[in-house]
Design a protein around this motif. Structure first.
Motif, PDB file in Angstrom:
ATOM      1  N   ASN A 249     116.065 116.415  33.836  1.00 34.18           N
ATOM      2  CA  ASN A 249     114.867 116.631  34.642  1.00 34.18           C
ATOM      3  C   ASN A 249     114.781 118.079  35.092  1.00 34.18           C
ATOM      4  O   ASN A 249     113.754 118.725  34.990  1.00 34.18           O
ATOM      5  CB  ASN A 249     114.989 115.774  35.901  1.00 34.18           C
ATOM      6  CG  ASN A 249     113.825 114.881  36.129  1.00 34.18           C
ATOM      7  OD1 ASN A 249     112.915 114.823  35.337  1.00 34.18           O
ATOM      8  ND2 ASN A 249     113.862 114.188  37.230  1.00 34.18           N
ATOM      9  N   GLU A 250     115.872 118.519  35.652  1.00 38.23           N
ATOM     10  CA  GLU A 250     116.012 119.869  36.194  1.00 38.23           C
ATOM     11  C   GLU A 250     117.491 120.213  36.073  1.00 38.23           C
ATOM     12  O   GLU A 250     118.346 119.461  36.518  1.00 38.23           O
ATOM     13  CB  GLU A 250     115.586 119.876  37.664  1.00 38.23           C
ATOM     14  CG  GLU A 250     115.817 121.181  38.357  1.00 38.23           C
ATOM     15  CD  GLU A 250     115.487 121.105  39.847  1.00 38.23           C
ATOM     16  OE1 GLU A 250     115.523 122.171  40.475  1.00 38.23           O
ATOM     17  OE2 GLU A 250     115.229 120.013  40.364  1.00 38.23           O
TER      18      GLU A 250
ATOM     19  N   ASN B  43     110.639 115.296  32.645  1.00 40.38           N
ATOM     20  CA  ASN B  43     110.328 115.484  34.058  1.00 40.38           C
ATOM     21  C   ASN B  43     108.993 114.799  34.343  1.00 40.38           C
ATOM     22  O   ASN B  43     107.955 115.434  34.390  1.00 40.38           O
ATOM     23  CB  ASN B  43     110.252 116.987  34.368  1.00 40.38           C
ATOM     24  CG  ASN B  43     110.016 117.285  35.825  1.00 40.38           C
ATOM     25  OD1 ASN B  43     109.526 116.456  36.570  1.00 40.38           O
ATOM     26  ND2 ASN B  43     110.350 118.491  36.231  1.00 40.38           N
ATOM     27  N   TYR B  44     109.039 113.478  34.513  1.00 38.86           N
ATOM     28  CA  TYR B  44     107.803 112.719  34.696  1.00 38.86           C
ATOM     29  C   TYR B  44     107.185 112.906  36.080  1.00 38.86           C
ATOM     30  O   TYR B  44     106.007 112.645  36.259  1.00 38.86           O
ATOM     31  CB  TYR B  44     108.037 111.231  34.434  1.00 38.86           C
ATOM     32  CG  TYR B  44     108.409 110.935  33.001  1.00 38.86           C
ATOM     33  CD1 TYR B  44     107.906 111.696  31.947  1.00 38.86           C
ATOM     34  CD2 TYR B  44     109.251 109.896  32.683  1.00 38.86           C
ATOM     35  CE1 TYR B  44     108.243 111.427  30.641  1.00 38.86           C
ATOM     36  CE2 TYR B  44     109.594 109.611  31.372  1.00 38.86           C
ATOM     37  CZ  TYR B  44     109.085 110.381  30.353  1.00 38.86           C
ATOM     38  OH  TYR B  44     109.421 110.105  29.060  1.00 38.86           O
ATOM     39  N   GLN B  45     107.953 113.371  37.036  1.00 38.32           N
ATOM     40  CA  GLN B  45     107.392 113.620  38.365  1.00 38.32           C
ATOM     41  C   GLN B  45     106.619 114.932  38.407  1.00 38.32           C
ATOM     42  O   GLN B  45     105.923 115.218  39.373  1.00 38.32           O
ATOM     43  CB  GLN B  45     108.499 113.663  39.440  1.00 38.32           C
ATOM     44  CG  GLN B  45     109.121 112.316  39.744  1.00 38.32           C
ATOM     45  CD  GLN B  45     110.108 111.883  38.679  1.00 38.32           C
ATOM     46  OE1 GLN B  45     110.790 112.699  38.067  1.00 38.32           O
ATOM     47  NE2 GLN B  45     110.199 110.594  38.430  1.00 38.32           N
ATOM     48  N   LYS B  46     106.775 115.749  37.376  1.00 37.78           N
ATOM     49  CA  LYS B  46     106.096 117.044  37.243  1.00 37.78           C
ATOM     50  C   LYS B  46     106.442 118.007  38.382  1.00 37.78           C
ATOM     51  O   LYS B  46     105.698 118.920  38.682  1.00 37.78           O
ATOM     52  CB  LYS B  46     104.569 116.871  37.171  1.00 37.78           C
ATOM     53  CG  LYS B  46     104.100 115.952  36.064  1.00 37.78           C
ATOM     54  CD  LYS B  46     104.189 116.592  34.721  1.00 37.78           C
ATOM     55  CE  LYS B  46     103.557 115.701  33.667  1.00 37.78           C
ATOM     56  NZ  LYS B  46     103.856 116.046  32.337  1.00 37.78           N
ATOM     57  N   THR B  47     107.593 117.796  39.014  1.00 41.38           N
ATOM     58  CA  THR B  47     108.053 118.696  40.063  1.00 41.38           C
ATOM     59  C   THR B  47     108.567 119.976  39.415  1.00 41.38           C
ATOM     60  O   THR B  47     109.480 119.935  38.597  1.00 41.38           O
ATOM     61  CB  THR B  47     109.192 118.039  40.877  1.00 41.38           C
ATOM     62  OG1 THR B  47     108.747 116.755  41.311  1.00 41.38           O
ATOM     63  CG2 THR B  47     109.586 118.878  42.061  1.00 41.38           C
ATOM     64  N   ASP B  48     107.971 121.104  39.771  1.00 41.03           N
ATOM     65  CA  ASP B  48     108.324 122.399  39.160  1.00 41.03           C
ATOM     66  C   ASP B  48     108.398 122.287  37.639  1.00 41.03           C
ATOM     67  O   ASP B  48     109.279 122.847  36.992  1.00 41.03           O
ATOM     68  CB  ASP B  48     109.653 122.914  39.726  1.00 41.03           C
ATOM     69  CG  ASP B  48     109.588 123.197  41.208  1.00 41.03           C
ATOM     70  OD1 ASP B  48     108.517 123.627  41.686  1.00 41.03           O
ATOM     71  OD2 ASP B  48     110.601 122.986  41.895  1.00 41.03           O
ATOM     72  N   TYR B  49     107.450 121.576  37.080  1.00 37.61           N
ATOM     73  CA  TYR B  49     107.469 121.194  35.674  1.00 37.61           C
ATOM     74  C   TYR B  49     107.607 122.387  34.721  1.00 37.61           C
ATOM     75  O   TYR B  49     108.536 122.452  33.924  1.00 37.61           O
ATOM     76  CB  TYR B  49     106.202 120.396  35.372  1.00 37.61           C
ATOM     77  CG  TYR B  49     106.094 119.875  33.964  1.00 37.61           C
ATOM     78  CD1 TYR B  49     106.950 118.881  33.507  1.00 37.61           C
ATOM     79  CD2 TYR B  49     105.119 120.359  33.100  1.00 37.61           C
ATOM     80  CE1 TYR B  49     106.842 118.386  32.224  1.00 37.61           C
ATOM     81  CE2 TYR B  49     105.001 119.865  31.808  1.00 37.61           C
ATOM     82  CZ  TYR B  49     105.866 118.879  31.382  1.00 37.61           C
ATOM     83  OH  TYR B  49     105.758 118.392  30.107  1.00 37.61           O
TER      84      TYR B  49
ATOM     85  N   SER C 247     108.166 125.632  35.413  1.00 41.86           N
ATOM     86  CA  SER C 247     109.294 126.483  35.781  1.00 41.86           C
ATOM     87  C   SER C 247     110.601 125.927  35.218  1.00 41.86           C
ATOM     88  O   SER C 247     111.403 126.651  34.620  1.00 41.86           O
ATOM     89  CB  SER C 247     109.366 126.600  37.303  1.00 41.86           C
ATOM     90  OG  SER C 247     110.542 127.240  37.700  1.00 41.86           O
ATOM     91  N   ASN C 248     110.822 124.629  35.400  1.00 45.35           N
ATOM     92  CA  ASN C 248     112.033 123.992  34.879  1.00 45.35           C
ATOM     93  C   ASN C 248     112.072 124.021  33.359  1.00 45.35           C
ATOM     94  O   ASN C 248     113.132 124.200  32.760  1.00 45.35           O
ATOM     95  CB  ASN C 248     112.143 122.551  35.382  1.00 45.35           C
ATOM     96  CG  ASN C 248     112.518 122.470  36.832  1.00 45.35           C
ATOM     97  OD1 ASN C 248     113.221 123.326  37.349  1.00 45.35           O
ATOM     98  ND2 ASN C 248     112.054 121.435  37.510  1.00 45.35           N
TER      99      ASN C 248
END
Length: 192
Positions: A9-10, A31-37, A39-40
């Motif tokens: 994910n990260e 990364n399904y939550q798209k948190t810092d998608y 960038s990560n």
């Protein structure tokens, strides 16, 4: 060659510590939550390039092309047919033979069957077992079918004994790995 895939994910410090000791690894960015998608994704791309790992982007063909990743990972829930003409190396996951056939029709060259062993998380916690896995290996011998789900230091040898071509793990990379297990993974990733 026996292939090893890790879902990430990260990229965190424990994962880096483990990965820095491994060779011939494939990374699936999921990364399904798209948190810092984005960038990560770029950080992971740089890391994989430096380590000479193959990077697969999950369910985002545009990003996979933009990053010039090795391939695209198509999850079991993705039923689109448009991937047949993709220039990316397509891999996917399935939970049963119907989904496996769907991934083949989408153009996947490698497919993860999940779960093989019992797992602690996810919606499919009960493993399908080695007989199910072995039957699929025999029935679909032209496709690279990899084990996913519940794989650990104790049962990985069973996958190899069945002449499996690889495995994928979601959680194995998140815990500090023992040196002898890292050596074993490097051995199977370079010699089988």
């Amino acid at each position: 060659m026996f292939k090893i895939f890790f879902y990430i994910n990260e990229l965190n410090d424990i994962q880096k510590e483990n990965l820095n000791q491994l060779k011939n690894i494939n990374i699936i960015y999921r990364n399904y939550q798209k948190t810092d998608y984005l960038s990560n994704a770029f950080k992971l791309q740089d890391y994989c390039k430096k380590r000479n790992f193959k990077l697969y982007i999950s369910n985002d063909e545009r990003l996979a092309i933009k990053l010039r990743s090795h391939g695209l990972y198509i999850p079991s829930f993705n039923n689109k047919k448009k991937y047949l003409k993709s220039s990316l190396h397509l891999i996917g996951s399935a939970h049963n033979e119907i989904e496996l056939r769907k991934k083949i029709s989408q153009g996947c060259k490698e497919i993860f069957i999940s779960p093989i062993f019992n797992t602690c998380s996810g919606s499919n916690k009960i493993g399908k077992g080695l007989n199910f896995y072995q039957n699929l290996l025999l029935k679909f011998s032209k496709i690279h079918i990899h084990a996913l789900g519940g794989i650990n230091e104790k049962n990985i040898k069973k996958i190899i004994l069945l002449k499996g071509r690889g495995f994928a793990s979601i959680s194995m990379i998140d815990k500090k790995m023992k040196k002898d297990f890292i050596s074993y993974l490097n051995l199977i990733a370079t010699n089988l």
